[in-house]
Structures are given as structure tokens and as C-alpha cells.
Design a protein around this motif. Sequence first.
Motif, PDB file in Angstrom:
ATOM      1  N   TRP A  32      45.634  93.762  52.392  1.00 59.33           N
ATOM      2  CA  TRP A  32      45.902  94.811  53.372  1.00 59.33           C
ATOM      3  C   TRP A  32      44.939  94.727  54.557  1.00 59.33           C
ATOM      4  O   TRP A  32      45.321  95.018  55.691  1.00 59.33           O
ATOM      5  N   THR A  33      43.696  94.356  54.323  1.00 60.04           N
ATOM      6  CA  THR A  33      42.745  94.268  55.435  1.00 60.04           C
ATOM      7  C   THR A  33      43.114  93.132  56.384  1.00 60.04           C
ATOM      8  O   THR A  33      42.938  93.246  57.602  1.00 60.04           O
ATOM      9  N   GLU A  34      43.667  92.031  55.827  1.00 61.22           N
ATOM     10  CA  GLU A  34      44.124  90.918  56.670  1.00 61.22           C
ATOM     11  C   GLU A  34      45.348  91.337  57.489  1.00 61.22           C
ATOM     12  O   GLU A  34      45.462  90.994  58.672  1.00 61.22           O
ATOM     13  N   GLU A  73      45.975  94.373  58.407  1.00 58.03           N
ATOM     14  CA  GLU A  73      45.472  95.296  59.433  1.00 58.03           C
ATOM     15  C   GLU A  73      44.947  94.524  60.643  1.00 58.03           C
ATOM     16  O   GLU A  73      45.234  94.875  61.798  1.00 58.03           O
ATOM     17  N   LEU A 130      45.678 101.318  51.933  1.00 52.50           N
ATOM     18  CA  LEU A 130      44.223 101.275  51.826  1.00 52.50           C
ATOM     19  C   LEU A 130      43.700 102.602  51.262  1.00 52.50           C
ATOM     20  O   LEU A 130      42.772 102.622  50.446  1.00 52.50           O
ATOM     21  N   TYR A 143      41.285 106.924  56.112  1.00 51.38           N
ATOM     22  CA  TYR A 143      42.456 106.039  56.146  1.00 51.38           C
ATOM     23  C   TYR A 143      43.739 106.829  56.416  1.00 51.38           C
ATOM     24  O   TYR A 143      44.611 106.381  57.175  1.00 51.38           O
TER      25      TYR A 143
END
Length: 520
Positions: A293-295, A297, A323, A336
Motif C-alpha cells: 500500500w505504501t508503494e 501511495e 493503511l 490515515y
Amino acid sequence: MIVIKKSVAVNVLFAVFIFYSCNQAQVIKKADNQKIEIHPNTLERLGDSVRFSLEVRLPNASLRKNEVYTLRPVYVFGNEKHTFTNSIQVSGDTLDPHESIELKGNFSMPFTEGMEKGTMYAQSAISRKNQEIAGRVPETVLTHGIITTASMAQIGQYRGQESLPVLGALISIDSEESMGMLADGWQALEDRLAGYSNLPYAEKAPFLEVLKGPGDWTYKKKQMEGLPHYPIVERDVLSRFETLFGRQLATRDAGVSEIQRAILARNIRQGTVPADTLTEVGLAIAASKEPGWTEQEALLRAMEEVYPSAYVYNNLGVVFLNLANRVTDVKMKNQYLENALFALNRSNAIFENPHAVYNLGVVFWLWEDKFSAYNNFYRALALTRSDRLTKRYEAALGAVSIFNGDYRLAAIHLNKAVQNPVNLFNQGLANLLAKDYYNATVKFEESAIQNMSNGFPFYGLALVAARNGEVDKLYENLRKAVSRSEYLRQRALVDREFGLYHEQQRFKDILRSQSLADHE
């Protein structure tokens, strides 16, 4: 003479003391003869609150004209106490001494975590001239615990599952649902309509107004069906636009292989190449390929810089939702969710679309604002004619309706949803709470058949058995449930649905043996 006066004074004081003591005892006895009933007998969480009523009966002539009777409930859980601001109160001045006293009152309290295992007491007292008479009646126990079965309704929140569920609705770049969601919006279709020469502008204007309005493509097209000249516009403009849509997407990402796209996407995430090195479609595809998920984002934020659109803000909102679903820190979770709220509102600001509206509903669901969640799910349902999306939104409406205590409405919504394990479980839950135990059993069993590793349907079957007094079925299904889920084992320990069984050795053995197995 002085001695005589002192003797008289002592006698008077003694008489006053005796009178006061007798009167105090009478007051206590009068209040102690009260009969208090609570409805329902076992409290239940409905939505974000717990609601109940009290009925009090006092014997005839229990109160003198200058006396006031007051009853106030108090709920104690752990080291905390909820004291109600309202009470049941009556003055002897208003009563007929020849008739029994019957009093009623409705009460409500907000539900907070930890209330499941608590006790409701009644505090009653008689006072004169706003001064409570000493020696009040001991607190009366009204009921123990709160049933929270309705809160088991599922949309996708994490509850100890082996794999974290995906919350919200991501839009796939290659689906019909992405029509109008990209940076150019409906511009390509507006240009086609504007250039269509078989109708004067005045006749085309209503079609353009629909495009600028809310809803996805299925909704907009349905709105256009009621306009004059729709058949020829649909044949010459709309159908051709639909046909060309997929080809246009492929053209926008032409000349880039998957390996090249992956390398460029990594460089964009790391900030070593500009975001517009990839096309809008290329960035969207790259983001969808990222497992983290961070990638996702990072790529969507890069996409936002050069290709801001309803699409990117919706999917960015979904990233923040997930997240939030993966952290335990309350402050971080709320941050979040705030980010998700901001992104989804920006998506709707471009044009109100069912995807972002639905995802806003999920934000409010996680914030436990079920009223706002229901309103957003219902609005999302109104903004689409897509069969697939409609089924998703009906499922969400069903889950919220269970939580809010409207089980009949929940069943109506869920009957229109996809019959997957989660929705089948929710259907069983709605039937259970509506006391339709036959259909609850059927739905729980269907849910279990579709996913035997999920403990929730077995827990549902255990609830049915507990309500029906089927002890063997209760223990059989409870064992299956807790062996599949530590969350359910912890829940069963305090679940008032199993209140009659908590002290039984067999019940304890099932939960204890599973706990030991977890540590072996």
C-alpha cells in the motif's frame, strides 16, 4: 428545678431520636418494597447506543405528601461508571394514597468498549425538601452485561483473519467504471457531442448537462435515455465512444513493456525521474501492480502531481483506508482516515461518483459513525446502474442495517448482494437477530461451505444453538469457531449470548484447550 428541665430536655431529644430512627427505618422499608423491571432483560447494543426502559411499582401510600421518590440507573464496567443524567421521579403530593404507584422511564447510553462485561444497578432514594433521607436502599442489580451480536456485521474490517481484507473500492484502469474518471474527464465525449452535426446545439445541451452532473457512466447513460433524440445520439456518438474507450487506453500506454514500466515506476517512487516519464495510464497500471500500500501511495501521489483526476483521488483514498485498517495506534489510524476523507472529497469535487461516495461510507464505518456510513452507501447506490457495483453497495447497506438494529431492512439489502462468505454470514446474522433461527442456520452453513477456514459462520451456528438450548451443537460449533480465530475465542469469553454457559466446565475446557494449543 434546673435538674427537672434537663430531664425533660433529654426525654425530648430521646423521643426525637426514636421518632427519626423509626421514620428512617420506615422510609427504607417503603423504598425496599419497590419492584423494578428492566426491558429488555439483557441489554443489547443497537448502533452506537444501548437503550432500555424501567418500570417501577411501589405499594399504596408509600410516599407522604412532602416526600419525593427518585430512581436512577447506573452502569458499572471495569473501573468505569456511567451515571445517567435523567431519572424516574415522583412526588407524594401528586399521588392518590389509595392507589399503587407505577412509574416508567426510557433510558439510553452511548456504547463504549468494555461495556460488554458490566452490571446495571438501580439507585433509589426518598427525599424531603431536596434533602435525601439518610439510609438509602442498597443498589439493586438489574442485569449483567450487554449483547453486542449486531456489531459482528462485516464489511471488511480486520478481526484477526489470516489475511487482511481489502477495504473500499479501487477502480481498475481497464474497466468500464474508469470512464470519465481520468484527467480529461468527459472531455473526449463532450467534444464528440459538440462536433455532432445532426442536431442543433440546443438539442445537444441536455446531454452535455448530464455529463457535467453526478453519477458514473451507467447512471449518466440512464439519465440520457429520457432525453429527446436519444436513439440517434446513442447510435452515432455514445456507442462509438464506448467502443473506442478501451482502444484509447491501450494507445496511451503504447511502446512501454511491463519490465520498462516497472523500472520507471520504481524510479518515480524514488524521485530519480519525473512523474510524467510514464503516461497517466502507465502510472495507473504501475500502481495497480504494486503489492504494497505504501508503494501504491507513492505512485498515486506522483500521478496526482501531473494527472490529477477523480480516478487518482478515489484510489488514493482507498490506499489510506487500507493503511488505517493495518495499524493499531489510534492517532495514526485517525490520521490515515483523515487523509482518506480529504482524497475522496477531492474526487467527488471533480464530479460526484459512486466509487468515492461508497468509500466515504467505509471511512465513516471505521469511525463508527454508522448513520453517515449508511447515507453514503445509499447515495452511492443511487449514483450507478452497474449491476456489479449495485451488489457491492447493497451488501454494505445490509451490514450497516444490522448494526443499527433494522434486521428486516438488512435482509432486503443482503438478498440483492453477491452470495459470498461475508454476505452470507451477514444474512445469517440478520436472521439470527430477527429470531428466524432456521434461515440463520441455512445462511451460516452456506457461508461455512464456501470458506471452511473462516470461524465466523461456525460462531454464528453456536449462537443459534445457544439460543435454542442445543448444548451439543453449541459446543461442537464453538470449538470449530475458536480453533480458527483467536478473536472469536476472546469474544466468546465475554459474550452475553453464552451467559448461561460461561461457568460450565465444558465451555471453559473448549476455550482453555484452544488457548493452550495457541502456545504450544
